[in-house]
Design an enzyme around this catalytic site. Structure first.
Site, PDB file in Angstrom:
ATOM      1  N   ILE A 126       0.832  -1.216   0.000  1.00 16.03           N
ATOM      2  CA  ILE A 126       0.000   0.000   0.000  1.00 16.03           C
ATOM      3  C   ILE A 126       0.869   1.270   0.000  1.00 16.03           C
ATOM      4  O   ILE A 126       0.566   2.242   0.684  1.00 16.03           O
ATOM      5  CB  ILE A 126      -0.979   0.014   1.192  1.00 16.03           C
ATOM      6  CG1 ILE A 126      -0.237  -0.272   2.519  1.00 16.03           C
ATOM      7  CG2 ILE A 126      -2.108  -0.976   0.979  1.00 16.03           C
ATOM      8  CD1 ILE A 126      -1.117  -0.076   3.743  1.00 16.03           C
ATOM      9  N   PRO A 128       1.155   3.653  -2.262  1.00 19.29           N
ATOM     10  CA  PRO A 128       0.459   4.897  -2.608  1.00 19.29           C
ATOM     11  C   PRO A 128      -0.296   5.503  -1.427  1.00 19.29           C
ATOM     12  O   PRO A 128      -0.335   6.734  -1.265  1.00 19.29           O
ATOM     13  CB  PRO A 128      -0.494   4.474  -3.727  1.00 19.29           C
ATOM     14  CG  PRO A 128       0.179   3.299  -4.357  1.00 19.29           C
ATOM     15  CD  PRO A 128       0.800   2.567  -3.213  1.00 19.29           C
ATOM     16  N   TYR A 129      -0.894   4.655  -0.603  1.00 26.73           N
ATOM     17  CA  TYR A 129      -1.605   5.130   0.594  1.00 26.73           C
ATOM     18  C   TYR A 129      -0.625   5.803   1.551  1.00 26.73           C
ATOM     19  O   TYR A 129      -0.884   6.898   2.067  1.00 26.73           O
ATOM     20  CB  TYR A 129      -2.289   3.951   1.266  1.00 26.73           C
ATOM     21  CG  TYR A 129      -2.832   4.234   2.646  1.00 26.73           C
ATOM     22  CD1 TYR A 129      -4.010   4.939   2.821  1.00 26.73           C
ATOM     23  CD2 TYR A 129      -2.154   3.772   3.779  1.00 26.73           C
ATOM     24  CE1 TYR A 129      -4.503   5.192   4.097  1.00 26.73           C
ATOM     25  CE2 TYR A 129      -2.641   4.019   5.048  1.00 26.73           C
ATOM     26  CZ  TYR A 129      -3.813   4.724   5.211  1.00 26.73           C
ATOM     27  OH  TYR A 129      -4.296   4.986   6.465  1.00 26.73           O
ATOM     28  N   TYR A 130       0.522   5.165   1.766  1.00 25.85           N
ATOM     29  CA  TYR A 130       1.526   5.743   2.666  1.00 25.85           C
ATOM     30  C   TYR A 130       2.091   7.044   2.103  1.00 25.85           C
ATOM     31  O   TYR A 130       2.347   7.997   2.853  1.00 25.85           O
ATOM     32  CB  TYR A 130       2.640   4.734   2.937  1.00 25.85           C
ATOM     33  CG  TYR A 130       2.413   3.957   4.206  1.00 25.85           C
ATOM     34  CD1 TYR A 130       2.866   4.425   5.424  1.00 25.85           C
ATOM     35  CD2 TYR A 130       1.689   2.771   4.179  1.00 25.85           C
ATOM     36  CE1 TYR A 130       2.635   3.730   6.593  1.00 25.85           C
ATOM     37  CE2 TYR A 130       1.445   2.066   5.347  1.00 25.85           C
ATOM     38  CZ  TYR A 130       1.921   2.551   6.548  1.00 25.85           C
ATOM     39  OH  TYR A 130       1.677   1.864   7.710  1.00 25.85           O
ATOM     40  N   LYS A 133      -0.436   9.787   2.810  1.00 28.28           N
ATOM     41  CA  LYS A 133      -0.390  10.190   4.214  1.00 28.28           C
ATOM     42  C   LYS A 133       0.873  10.995   4.518  1.00 28.28           C
ATOM     43  O   LYS A 133       0.833  12.007   5.224  1.00 28.28           O
ATOM     44  CB  LYS A 133      -0.454   8.947   5.117  1.00 28.28           C
ATOM     45  CG  LYS A 133      -1.790   8.231   5.103  1.00 28.28           C
ATOM     46  CD  LYS A 133      -2.892   9.099   5.680  1.00 28.28           C
ATOM     47  CE  LYS A 133      -4.197   8.356   5.840  1.00 28.28           C
ATOM     48  NZ  LYS A 133      -5.291   9.254   6.290  1.00 28.28           N
TER      49      LYS A 133
END
Length: 214
Positions: A126, A128-130, A133
């Site tokens: 993940i 892209p999520y990190y 954020k």
């Protein structure tokens, strides 16, 4: 303190709204995207406002008008594509930061992810999520807002214990969503958490005590 919860339909947001509703020190306004979500909260006696993180900064600022703090708990969710991660977890967060500045709201709490500040420890599945954020957090830290960034570990739906471990560099761990919501509530007017960013997992300290140690 009147608190706008962005991400009111999410699991942490729902828990936080109930805590704020029951609080003697704070009041709450739930920001939601859909009328049926607003209707459900209105039936509970919760003030709501319709606004969309894919809308304009002005519309989010209008939704926040009259509030003293914003808590950003929104997320695109695990079932959406990277495009929604970019639009919600990054750009939606940035728009909300800009909206807070525009509306003259000084206090801002961001719910991030454990080790989002440390690229070497991002989960490879993940990234892209990190990344979303990471850069949303960095923009908040460079703003003039009185921020607190909470980076919880793996989120669990089991009952909270009321005890956590909070520190600036926790590499792994998990935490019930209920305890994250309680930590947000405790951090709202805790000056020790102002302009601080830290990881948060289940632990042995009462939440109010753990926040004093970060």
């Amino acid at each position: 303190m009147k608190v706008l919860v962005v991400g009111s339909n999410g699991q942490i947001g729902q828990r936080l709204i109930q805590l704020l509703k029951a609080s003697q020190e704070h009041t709450v306004r739930a920001m939601v995207r859909k009328k049926e979500q607003a209707d459900a909260y209105e039936k509970q006696g919760v003030e709501t406002v319709l606004a969309d993180l894919e809308g304009t900064v002005d519309s989010i600022a209008a939704a926040a008008e009259g509030c003293d703090a914003i808590v950003f708990t929104a997320g695109s969710g695990g079932k959406t594509g990277h495009d929604k991660t970019l639009l919600i977890d990054l750009d939606g967060a940035v728009k909300t930061i800009e909206a807070a500045e525009k509306a003259g709201i000084g206090r801002f709490i961001m719910i991030s992810a454990i080790q989002a500040n440390n690229r070497e420890n991002w989960h490879t599945e993940i990234v892209p999520y990190y990344a979303a954020k990471h850069y949303a957090d960095r923009l908040l830290e460079s703003s003039k807002l009185t921020y607190t960034i909470l980076r919880p570990g793996i989120l669990l739906n089991e009952p909270g214990t009321g005890k956590v471990f909070a520190a600036e560099n926790i590499t792994s761990g998990s935490i019930p969503r209920e305890d994250v919501a309680h930590a947000i509530l405790a951090a709202l007017d805790d000056k020790h958490t102002y302009k601080r960013a830290f990881d948060l997992i289940a632990g042995d300290d009462l939440i109010v005590d753990a926040l004093k140690k970060v």
